[in-house]
Design an enzyme around this catalytic site. Structure first.
Site, PDB file in Angstrom:
ATOM      1  N   LYS A 170     -21.449 -19.113  -8.729  1.00  0.00           N
ATOM      2  CA  LYS A 170     -20.752 -18.973 -10.305  1.00  0.00           C
ATOM      3  C   LYS A 170     -19.247 -18.637  -9.808  1.00  0.00           C
ATOM      4  CE  LYS A 170     -21.710 -19.386 -14.432  1.00  0.00           C
ATOM      5  NZ  LYS A 170     -22.964 -20.325 -15.287  1.00  0.00           N
ATOM      6  N   TYR A 201       0.844  -1.374  -0.139  1.00  0.00           N
ATOM      7  CA  TYR A 201      -0.235   0.097   0.022  1.00  0.00           C
ATOM      8  C   TYR A 201       0.721   1.326   0.015  1.00  0.00           C
ATOM      9  CZ  TYR A 201      -4.302   2.641   0.832  1.00  0.00           C
ATOM     10  OH  TYR A 201      -5.399   3.630   0.773  1.00  0.00           O
TER      11      TYR A 201
END
Length: 467
Positions: free
Chosen positions: A169, A114
């Site tokens: 899915k 980060y």
């Protein structure tokens, strides 16, 4: 079709029973007498006087599960603590999660993953946008997008109710192709809003998988997004189904010794799946096809044709047949159904040619009873897992997207879909091929890699055209 006990409706009942005697055998007897199947029995805690046991039972449906629990509750000297629906337990808190690929154990690691280190990576992408695939999750991410308007066989149940399906899915993408997929359930069924929303979300993804969007709106959504985006847009209800059907038909025709260009095909269903199947079959060489919807055969003389049906009428049914499905099936070599349950009988299948092929893919109840169809047809396939030759989109979409992402493809072509179908069919070897084995298991270790490789090769260096 008679329903049989299934793991999809299994329950686990926690019971307290006397430690001695015949309580356990009596429980099994009560369950079996009620039509259930005991699949597991585990002792949770044991004492001198009582046992606490968990009994797992396969049932036919929700009402059957309640009936069995009621029968157990009536047994003397047995106390029910709770009844758990195992499918609901699997979904508690959702089925997917995000995990970090890099360690964040120290200040140094945090500063690279980060701020401030990440700023250099962002600036590099700003200077060269092509680096986004190399340096971010975009290279391996797919958005699974729905508006909840045509979820499974449940209909227009909305985006919240669609979320468990989209999660499933996404889990399949990860399990079978290592792809990070994200469920995007949109609270709109306005075509313009769907297209615009997906367009502005697209920078974070390497591909878009449209899912459970009703016809005919799904055609326009897909076509417009393909024009707007530089990443593949794939509607699984259409193209995933088409790939699996072509692969299965390729092998079924091998079984009966017929050629796709010579057979007569009758189809039931002119919606999203039916239209995509038709186009891919014709791309593969099918010539003699009659498509029926709920009003009968689609032909040029009908006065109710929308754009999609007009295309079908213009490319099929050269003889102008204007009758019903039963008439279309008569003397056909192949029947393919993606429509509604129970619209044909075994007697209808008997009117087909010798060595007929029947794909009755409506789920959960096929267009014709598989048992009746098997009395007259040489090869029968369904969408169900309790019969041989299950046509399941899981055979296609993970490998297709793996290939598209690896190739950094900017679109999907019919050649890519046909290549995927060919590769899927070839997973079944000549020694394995037979009337009850025309498609591999979804757990076959070669399926995803073979399909991905074929799509990757078909995508290499090809100009972008529409599928």
């Amino acid at each position: 079709m008679a329903s049989v006990p299934s793991v999809s409706y299994s329950i686990t009942v926690r019971l307290e029973v006397p430690a001695g005697g015949k309580a356990v055998s009596q429980i099994t007897h009560v369950v079996e007498s009620a039509g259930g199947i005991v699949t597991a029995l585990d002792v949770n805690t044991a004492g001198h006087e009582t046992l606490r046991i968990d009994v797992t039972i396969a049932t036919r449906d929700t009402q059957h599960a309640e009936d069995i629990a009621g029968a157990l509750e009536k047994m003397s000297a047995i106390k029910i603590h709770k009844v758990s629906d195992r499918t609901f337990l699997m979904h508690l808190g959702g089925k997917i999660e995000m995990q970090s690929k890099v360690p964040l154990r120290t200040r140094d690691e945090l500063s690279m993953a980060y701020t401030p280190g990440v700023a250099r990576v962002s600036l590099a992408i700003a200077r060269n946008p092509e680096d986004v695939r190399r340096l971010t999750i975009k290279r391996n991410s797919v958005a699974v997008v729905t508006d909840g308007s045509a979820v499974l066989g449940l209909g227009n149940i909305g985006p919240e109710a669609a979320l468990p399906v989209m999660e499933g899915k996404a889990a399949l993408f990860k399990r079978f192709a290592g792809i990070d997929a994200w469920p995007i359930c949109l609270d709109t069924q306005d075509t313009d809003e769907i297209v615009r929303t997906v367009q502005i979300l697209a920078p974070a993804f390497g591909g878009i998988n449209l899912e459970d969007i009703s016809a005919p709106r799904c055609f326009e959504v897909e076509a417009r997004l393909r024009e707007l985006l530089d990443i593949p847009v794939f509607h699984d209800d259409q193209h995933g189904t088409a790939i699996c059907v072509l692969a299965a038909l390729t092998n079924a025709l091998r079984v009966v010794g017929k050629d796709i260009g010579a057979v007569r095909i009758a189809m039931a269903g002119a919606g999203a799946a039916g239209t995509a199947i038709l186009k891919l079959l014709m791309h593969a060489g099918a010539r003699n096809v009659v498509v029926c919807d709920y009003r009968g055969a689609v032909h040029k003389g009908r006065d109710d044709l929308d754009d999609s049906l007009r295309w079908i009428a213009g490319h099929t049914n050269e003889g102008g047949y204007a009758g019903d499905l039963r008439g279309a099936v008569k003397d056909a070599d192949v029947f393919i159904g993606v429509s509604a349950p129970g619209i044909l009988t075994g007697d209808d299948i008997a009117t087909m040619t010798d060595d007929a092929i029947v794909f009755a893919l409506a789920n959960p109840e096929p267009e014709v009873s598989p048992d009746e169809a098997r009395e007259h047809a040489a090869v029968v396939a369904t969408g169900r897992s309790d019969y041989p030759n299950q046509i399941n989109n899981v055979l296609a979409f993970p490998g297709v997207f793996r290939g598209l992402l690896d190739a950094q493809a900017d679109g999907v072509t019919q050649d890519m879909l046909a290549a995927a179908a060919k590769a899927l069919a070839e997973v079944v070897t000549a020694d394995e091929l037979g009337p009850n084995y025309i498609v591999p298991s979804v757990f076959h270790p070669d399926v995803s890699n073979r399909v991905a490789g074929a799509v990757r090769e078909a995508a290499g260096g090809r100009p972008r055209t529409e599928a």
